[in-house]
Structure formats: C-alpha cells, structure tokens
Design an enzyme around this catalytic site. Structure first.
Site, PDB file in Angstrom:
ATOM      1  N   SER A   1      -3.393  -3.639  -2.252  1.00  8.83           N
ATOM      2  CA  SER A   1      -2.303  -2.960  -2.075  1.00  8.83           C
ATOM      3  C   SER A   1      -1.385  -2.288  -3.021  1.00  8.83           C
ATOM      4  O   SER A   1      -1.571  -2.742  -3.972  1.00  8.83           O
ATOM      5  CB  SER A   1      -1.498  -4.062  -1.058  1.00  8.83           C
ATOM      6  OG  SER A   1      -0.159  -3.549  -0.772  1.00  8.83           O
ATOM      7  N   HIS A   2      -0.601  -1.617  -2.547  1.00  8.63           N
ATOM      8  CA  HIS A   2       0.331  -0.820  -3.750  1.00  8.63           C
ATOM      9  C   HIS A   2       1.548  -1.731  -3.979  1.00  8.63           C
ATOM     10  O   HIS A   2       2.196  -1.431  -4.981  1.00  8.63           O
ATOM     11  CB  HIS A   2       1.005   0.347  -2.980  1.00  8.63           C
ATOM     12  CG  HIS A   2      -0.011   1.662  -2.973  1.00  8.63           C
ATOM     13  ND1 HIS A   2      -0.937   1.745  -2.345  1.00  8.63           N
ATOM     14  CD2 HIS A   2       0.023   2.789  -3.744  1.00  8.63           C
ATOM     15  CE1 HIS A   2      -1.869   2.907  -2.663  1.00  8.63           C
ATOM     16  NE2 HIS A   2      -1.070   3.580  -3.440  1.00  8.63           N
ATOM     17  N   VAL A   3       1.568  -2.765  -3.348  1.00 10.44           N
ATOM     18  CA  VAL A   3       2.850  -3.660  -3.527  1.00 10.44           C
ATOM     19  C   VAL A   3       2.065  -5.124  -3.809  1.00 10.44           C
ATOM     20  O   VAL A   3       1.205  -5.618  -2.848  1.00 10.44           O
ATOM     21  CB  VAL A   3       3.564  -3.794  -2.530  1.00 10.44           C
ATOM     22  CG1 VAL A   3       4.823  -4.760  -2.584  1.00 10.44           C
ATOM     23  CG2 VAL A   3       4.318  -2.491  -2.208  1.00 10.44           C
TER      24      VAL A   3
ATOM     25  N   SER B   1      -4.680   6.218  -2.670  1.00  9.24           N
ATOM     26  CA  SER B   1      -5.165   5.842  -4.138  1.00  9.24           C
ATOM     27  C   SER B   1      -5.526   4.479  -4.363  1.00  9.24           C
ATOM     28  O   SER B   1      -6.279   4.418  -5.232  1.00  9.24           O
ATOM     29  CB  SER B   1      -3.417   6.137  -4.877  1.00  9.24           C
ATOM     30  OG  SER B   1      -2.846   5.245  -4.683  1.00  9.24           O
TER      31      SER B   1
END
Length: 122
Positions: free
Chosen positions: A9-11, A69
């Site tokens: 995950s991006h977080v 991404s």
C-alpha cells in the site's frame, strides 16, 4: 508447498492494518507488508516491496496492492525474486481477505483464484 500473502500500500498504516485484520481469519498464513516510504511519507518503495517478498516464509506468494505505482514496484521486485509470485488486480481489502481466509481453510491456488475473479478491477 506453502502459500503466503504480501500486501503493498502507499500508506504503511493501511498495509499494516490490513495485516492485522487478515490475521484474525488466517493466523497460520505468512503475511508480510510493504507500505509507504522510508521517511513515513505516502508512496511505495521498491526496497520495501522487495523486502516484503523476500521476508515472507511461504514458498509461493499471492500479492495484493492498492494503486498503480505499487503494481510497478511489485512487477520489478517479482522479476528479481526466485519465489513463485502471483500478482492480482483485485479489490485490495476484499481480495486479500478472501485469499487469506481460503489459504487458512486449505483451499488450492486454483480454488482461491476462482473466488478472486469477481473481485477483479477492470
């Protein structure tokens, strides 16, 4: 052969929180995460993604991600590992939860993939 799960995950807190949820239904399934950037910012890090793949104790990995991404970093990391890795373009939470529960229940990879089909992101 053992199956495990990688969450990207991006977080970092999202990946770690999802792992906390999955452990509730899949306590015996190896689950690793690669979330966020090294400085705590939002994004994905190739190094963190690669570590999540390599540190997972399973022989074969089912990989789930949140945004584009993350997928690009996963594709690069998959090219560099000797592990067998399956990357799924499915709803992140629902897909990972479904896979974890089914791995815990002893389902085969083919059975798991059949259950993931309706969760595919088009």
């Amino acid at each position: 052969m053992s199956l495990g799960i990688v969450l990207v995950s991006h977080v970092a807190e999202v990946a770690d929180g999802l792992k906390r949820l999955l452990v509730q239904v899949a306590k015996d399934v190896p689950i690793t995460t690669g979330g966020g950037l090294e400085n705590g910012e939002v994004g994905t890090s190739f190094e963190r993604v690669q570590a999540a793949i390599e540190e997972n104790s399973a022989d074969e990995l089912l990989v789930f991600y949140d945004l584009g991404s993350a997928k690009m970093n996963l594709e690069m990391a998959i090219e560099l590992t000797e592990k067998k890795v399956h990357l799924y373009d499915v709803a992140f939470i629902e897909g990972a939860y479904t896979a974890a529960a089914l791995i815990q229940a002893g389902d085969t990879l083919a059975e798991i993939e059949e259950q993931l089909k309706p969760l595919k992101i088009k």
